[in-house]
Scaffold this motif. Structure first.
Motif, PDB file in Angstrom:
ATOM      1  N   ILE A 137       1.040  -1.271  -0.011  1.00 25.39           N
ATOM      2  CA  ILE A 137      -0.109   0.244   0.204  1.00 25.39           C
ATOM      3  C   ILE A 137       1.066   1.113  -0.034  1.00 25.39           C
ATOM      4  CG2 ILE A 137      -0.074   0.250   2.539  1.00 25.39           C
ATOM      5  CD1 ILE A 137      -3.155   0.873   0.255  1.00 25.39           C
ATOM      6  N   LEU A 138       1.908   1.620   0.433  1.00 26.24           N
ATOM      7  CA  LEU A 138       3.239   2.568   0.436  1.00 26.24           C
ATOM      8  C   LEU A 138       3.114   2.866  -0.938  1.00 26.24           C
ATOM      9  CD1 LEU A 138       4.669   4.331   2.343  1.00 26.24           C
ATOM     10  CD2 LEU A 138       6.586   2.913   2.626  1.00 26.24           C
ATOM     11  N   ILE A 139       3.765   1.954  -1.529  1.00 22.98           N
ATOM     12  CA  ILE A 139       4.209   1.585  -3.588  1.00 22.98           C
ATOM     13  C   ILE A 139       3.028   2.820  -3.797  1.00 22.98           C
ATOM     14  CG2 ILE A 139       3.739   0.791  -5.283  1.00 22.98           C
ATOM     15  CD1 ILE A 139       7.091   0.116  -3.761  1.00 22.98           C
ATOM     16  N   ARG A 146      -1.876  13.201  -5.364  1.00 25.36           N
ATOM     17  CA  ARG A 146      -2.317  13.784  -3.819  1.00 25.36           C
ATOM     18  C   ARG A 146      -0.586  14.044  -3.554  1.00 25.36           C
ATOM     19  NH1 ARG A 146      -5.408  11.944   0.047  1.00 25.36           N
ATOM     20  NH2 ARG A 146      -5.116   9.214  -0.408  1.00 25.36           N
ATOM     21  N   TYR A 147       0.149  13.382  -3.312  1.00 25.91           N
ATOM     22  CA  TYR A 147       2.108  13.663  -2.353  1.00 25.91           C
ATOM     23  C   TYR A 147       2.674  13.232  -3.703  1.00 25.91           C
ATOM     24  CZ  TYR A 147      -0.654  11.701   1.125  1.00 25.91           C
ATOM     25  OH  TYR A 147      -1.707  11.846   2.026  1.00 25.91           O
ATOM     26  N   ARG A 148       2.140  13.467  -5.166  1.00 24.24           N
ATOM     27  CA  ARG A 148       3.177  13.464  -5.888  1.00 24.24           C
ATOM     28  C   ARG A 148       3.879  14.881  -6.431  1.00 24.24           C
ATOM     29  NH1 ARG A 148       2.079  11.628 -11.214  1.00 24.24           N
ATOM     30  NH2 ARG A 148       0.501   9.999 -10.393  1.00 24.24           N
ATOM     31  N   GLY A 156       4.173  12.623   3.768  1.00 25.04           N
ATOM     32  CA  GLY A 156       2.704  11.984   3.450  1.00 25.04           C
ATOM     33  C   GLY A 156       2.742  10.868   3.584  1.00 25.04           C
ATOM     34  N   ALA A 157       2.726  10.450   2.525  1.00 20.87           N
ATOM     35  CA  ALA A 157       2.468   8.838   2.501  1.00 20.87           C
ATOM     36  C   ALA A 157       1.988   8.449   3.711  1.00 20.87           C
ATOM     37  CB  ALA A 157       3.396   8.099   1.491  1.00 20.87           C
ATOM     38  N   LEU A 158       3.199   8.118   4.331  1.00 23.72           N
ATOM     39  CA  LEU A 158       3.573   7.765   5.542  1.00 23.72           C
ATOM     40  C   LEU A 158       2.361   7.941   6.702  1.00 23.72           C
ATOM     41  CD1 LEU A 158       7.783   7.762   6.351  1.00 23.72           C
ATOM     42  CD2 LEU A 158       6.185   5.569   6.147  1.00 23.72           C
ATOM     43  N   SER A 159       2.084   8.936   6.825  1.00 18.35           N
ATOM     44  CA  SER A 159       0.954   9.842   7.905  1.00 18.35           C
ATOM     45  C   SER A 159      -0.189   9.383   7.328  1.00 18.35           C
ATOM     46  CB  SER A 159       1.259  11.439   7.621  1.00 18.35           C
ATOM     47  OG  SER A 159       1.444  11.772   6.319  1.00 18.35           O
TER      48      SER A 159
END
Ligand code: SF4
Length: 476
Positions: A137-139, A146-148, A156-159
């Protein structure tokens, strides 16, 4: 049917080390106890990213020697025991993908409790998943527009993630390391020559000759690249307290590691000493159940004054493949891993120190073997409280119904295993070596889960198909 909790993976990676792949291999080798189902390494020379992975032990996956020549000064590696997803090649990590802006690789230790929900959202939007692990899911979060569009893409992805994780993340030219905000899983940083390494346990740093610098902090993202080491806190809502997995100290971590700031061997010795105070008994000798009971048994022996001896000898040469269901069936009640030294225990009252009792079947078999060898009294001492609840944070436990302490009290468990007495370390004793710090997860003992687990699904919840072929992915 395993009778021990199982760990969920080991991580090793680094940046700025010429010909890094043998270094990662060596680091992973000392983390093999954290996962034996699969192993993989991804390296980059700044232009090309190459990966080797496969099922089985590291030595099996890397049996061919040509991998040693793969160029690269940065890379990450992983040894896997799967707590989500089945044992299959697609689930072996690091997961490597190519996005619009280049290659990403990730390696994960832990369990993401909101992976199902996030995956469903992405699948409904048309995303395709290549594994049945929660880690992938992290990929998808990293590739999310939204994060790119913003600089804090990884943060942003980790949070978005909920649960237990230590991640190593790699691009063509940098390596990142992150821990979840509650710090369930260990991850440390070392210095090797002009470069940096990251590892699940400090024993891996020692193995490659790296100097321990510090742990990655809960909620921290560390980036190693050509400009050095950079740190930031990606979580803007720090939790009230941490939830470092206390089972690392009870069982998982190697005794020559330092985990969450404490020496595993010393902590286990303290568990044993406390156990001797809490559950004293008259006996002729203390014997450890090797290897994980060794340090606690030493602590018990020192504190009680009862001599330590080796009543069990471990067979270190039973490979994963030997313990096939058929072999186990043929062996019947014979213990394939431990042999009793009859000449040591015959006619003796023994205190047996073990790290935990899970289903109780293995403990029962060992008590039986000791009696057959002539032990006149067998007192079991366990260096943690009864494990009554399953783990949802990346450790594979049997269900509550299968855990012997989940349904039976200590007297009943003692009768079941056939010991003369049974004593567990108290919760206070478990936390005593850490001056009763509140930053540990103890949920498998007291059911106080640090995160809401009401929506957590089973180990194979993301499983939809069974592939047939193994593969090697030499270059991307
Ligand atoms: S429930 Fe137990 S095994 Fe799982 S993280 Fe908490 S302490 Fe560790």
């Amino acid at each position: 049917m395993f009778d021990h909790p199982r760990e969920a993976c080991g991580l090793f990676g680094g940046y700025g080390i010429p010909r890094i792949i043998p270094v990662i291999y060596q680091g992973l080798f000392s983390l093999q106890h954290r996962g034996q189902e699969g192993a993989g390494i991804v390296v980059s020379d700044g232009t090309h990213v190459r990966s080797v992975k496969g099922q089985g032990l590291l030595s099996e996956v890397f049996a061919r020697q040509d991998w040693k020549q793969l160029p690269g000064h940065l890379g990450i590696g992983h040894v896997r025991y799967g707590t989500t997803g089945s044992t299959r090649i697609q689930n072996v990590q690091p997961i490597v993908v190519e996005c619009i802006d280049g290659v990403w690789a990730i390696a994960h230790n832990g369990n993401l409790i909101n992976a199902n929900t996030l995956r469903q959202t992405y699948q409904e939007a048309g995303a395709i998943f290549q594994t049945s692990t929660d880690s992938e899911i992290l990929i998808h979060l990293l590739a999310d527009p939204r994060y790119r569009s913003r600089p804090g893409r990884v943060a942003g992805a980790l949070s978005e993630l909920l649960g237990a994780f230590a991640f190593l993340i790699m691009t063509r030219n940098c390596v990142m390391a992150a821990r979840d905000p509650m710090g369930f899983k260990p991850l440390c940083i070392g210095r090797l020559g002009e470069g940096y390494v990251f590892a699940s346990e400090t024993c891996a740093l020692n193995q490659v000759g790296a100097e321990y610098l510090r742990d990655v902090m809960p909620g921290e993202l560390v980036v190693a690249d050509e400009t050095g080491l950079h740190s930031s806190l990606y979580s803007d809502k720090p939790p009230e307290h941490g939830a470092q997995c206390i089972f690392e100290h009870v069982y998982f971590a190697r005794p020559d590691s330092s985990v969450f700031g404490s020496s595993v061997h010393e902590v286990r010795c303290q568990f044993g000493a406390r156990l001797a105070q809490e559950h004293p008994v008259e006996a002729d000798m203390v014997i450890p159940v090797p290897d994980s009971g060794n340090s606690a048994a030493l602590g018990y022996a020192r504190a009680s004054g009862i001599p330590l001896d080796y009543g069990f000898i471990r067979n270190h040469y039973i490979g994963r493949t030997f313990i096939m269901p058929e072999a186990a069936k043929r062996a019947g009640s014979v213990d394939l891993k431990l042999a009793v030294l009859k000449e040591v225990v015959n006619g003796k009252r023994v205190v047996v120190v073990d790290d935990s009792i899970v289903r109780g079947t293995t403990a029962r078999r060992r008590v039986e073997t000791l009696r057959q060898a002539g032990a006149t009294a067998i007192h079991m001492r366990i260096s943690c409280p009864p494990t009554r609840y399953p783990c949802f944070f990346g450790i594979d436990f049997p269900t509550k119904e299968e855990l012997i302490a989940g349904g039976q009290d200590i007297q009943e468990t003692c009768r079941f295993i056939g010991a003369d007495s049974l004593g567990y370390l108290s919760m206070e004793g478990l936390l005593a070596p850490f001056a009763n710090r509140r930053d540990f997860c103890t949920a498998c003992f007291n059911g106080e889960y640090p995160l809401d687990i009401s929506r957590v699904k089973g180990k194979h919840a993301l499983e939809n198909f069974i592939p047939l072929l193994n593969f090697e992915q030499p270059e991307s």
